[in-house]
Motif scaffolding. Structure first.
Motif, short mmCIF file in Angstrom:
data_model
loop_
_atom_site.label_atom_id
_atom_site.label_comp_id
_atom_site.label_asym_id
_atom_site.label_seq_id
_atom_site.Cartn_x
_atom_site.Cartn_y
_atom_site.Cartn_z
N ALA A 1 3.95 9.73 4.25
CA ALA A 1 5.27 9.19 4.55
C ALA A 1 5.28 7.67 4.48
O ALA A 1 6.21 7.07 3.93
N VAL A 2 4.25 7.04 5.04
CA VAL A 2 4.15 5.57 5.01
C VAL A 2 4.11 5.07 3.57
O VAL A 2 4.84 4.13 3.20
N LYS A 3 3.28 5.69 2.75
CA LYS A 3 3.12 5.23 1.37
C LYS A 3 4.39 5.46 0.55
O LYS A 3 4.77 4.63 -0.29
N LEU A 4 5.05 6.58 0.77
CA LEU A 4 6.30 6.85 0.05
C LEU A 4 7.40 5.89 0.48
O LEU A 4 8.17 5.39 -0.35
N ALA A 5 7.48 5.63 1.77
CA ALA A 5 8.49 4.69 2.26
C ALA A 5 8.22 3.29 1.72
O ALA A 5 9.16 2.57 1.35
N ASP A 6 6.96 2.90 1.67
CA ASP A 6 6.61 1.58 1.11
C ASP A 6 7.04 1.46 -0.34
O ASP A 6 7.33 0.36 -0.82
N ALA A 7 7.04 2.59 -1.04
CA ALA A 7 7.45 2.59 -2.45
C ALA A 7 8.96 2.70 -2.61
O ALA A 7 9.46 2.75 -3.75
N GLY A 8 9.69 2.74 -1.52
CA GLY A 8 11.15 2.74 -1.58
C GLY A 8 11.80 4.10 -1.57
O GLY A 8 13.01 4.21 -1.83
N TYR A 9 11.04 5.15 -1.26
CA TYR A 9 11.61 6.50 -1.29
C TYR A 9 12.10 6.92 0.10
O TYR A 9 11.59 6.47 1.13
#
Length: 255
Positions: free
Chosen positions: A38-46
């Motif tokens: 979740a952290v990595k996806l949110a960091d990518a703007g998703y």
């Protein structure tokens, strides 16, 4: 004042719900692999929503090993602790140790502050399945599911669904059983986890992290359960690396 409190809570909660009925990724389960994803996806703007049937997110990481609130993480995953500012102590040349409560709460905080919506007390009891693709989740309140009450669920649309439910592999098992589909596993179904082998289990957690059907990915212990690999015990590096890997795979698909 009592009425204002009720109004403030219901208005804010339902406003957030309306804004998050459709999203890029639904992550079912809020253990360490799901939280890192979740952290990595949110960091990518998703746009990401997580679903946790229990009151507290965090999965099995809270309890450490047999309620000893200390967890081990191998060198390969330490950089993720550094990125998220999670403190640890060097144990030997191969392992670091950190406080399980601190590490778990830090992962939850890092996900939430990035805008990840965490629905606690909410169970995913089924998937949406359209045109031979998993396309969302079907949810109900956790206590309603546990009590077996006959209450119809609601649905959320998602481009990708991630099974991060740990040992039960609940989403993968349900999708395969209800839709008679062949999963990308040795048997075409959920194989079931093997007994503990920490070294092999850690490696295979990352190896098994992948898309197992159109729109459905697995990570963490659910990945080993789906593919019939060993469990790994109270070491969490593979879980963190699995979460990072599934995020990378999803980002590549959604580009």
């Amino acid at each position: 004042m009592d009425f204002e409190v009720t109004k403030a809570i219901t208005e804010s909660w339902f406003a957030r719900l309306q804004e998050n009925l459709c999203f890029d990724a639904a992550i079912v389960g809020t253990g360490p692999s799901g939280l890192i994803a979740a952290v990595k996806l949110a960091d990518a703007g998703y746009k990401v929503s997580m679903f946790e049937s229990k009151l507290a997110p965090g999965g099995g990481m809270w309890g450490g090993a047999m309620l000893f609130s200390s967890i081990a993480i191998q060198n390969e995953a330490v950089y993720l602790l550094d990125e998220l500012e999670i403190p640890y102590k060097r144990y030997n040349e191969n392992l670091v140790v950190c406080d399980s409560v601190l590490a778990t709460s830090a992962l939850i905080y890092q996900a939430a502050k990035r805008g990840v919506v965490i629905h606690n007390g909410m169970s995913v009891e089924d998937v949406m399945f359209k045109e031979n693709r998993v396309s969302g989740v079907v949810v109900n309140w956790g206590p309603v599911v546990r009590e077996g009450l006959h209450v119809d669920p609601l649905s959320f649309r998602a481009k990708i669904v991630v099974d991060a439910t740990g040992h039960p592999c609940m989403i993968s098992e349900t999708a395969a059983r209800k839709n008679n589909i062949t999963l990308n596993t040795p048997t075409g179904k959920v194989c079931g986890e093997c007994s503990l082998n920490a070294v092999e289990g850690e490696a295979m957690t990352v190896e098994n992290t992948k898309e197992i059907y159109s729109g459905l990915y697995v990570c963490g212990m659910a990945a080993n359960g789906v593919f019939g690999s060993p469990r790994m015990g109270p070491i969490f590096g593979g879980m963190l690396l699995s979460g990072e890997k599934v995020a990378k795979l999803i980002i590549e698909e959604l580009k």
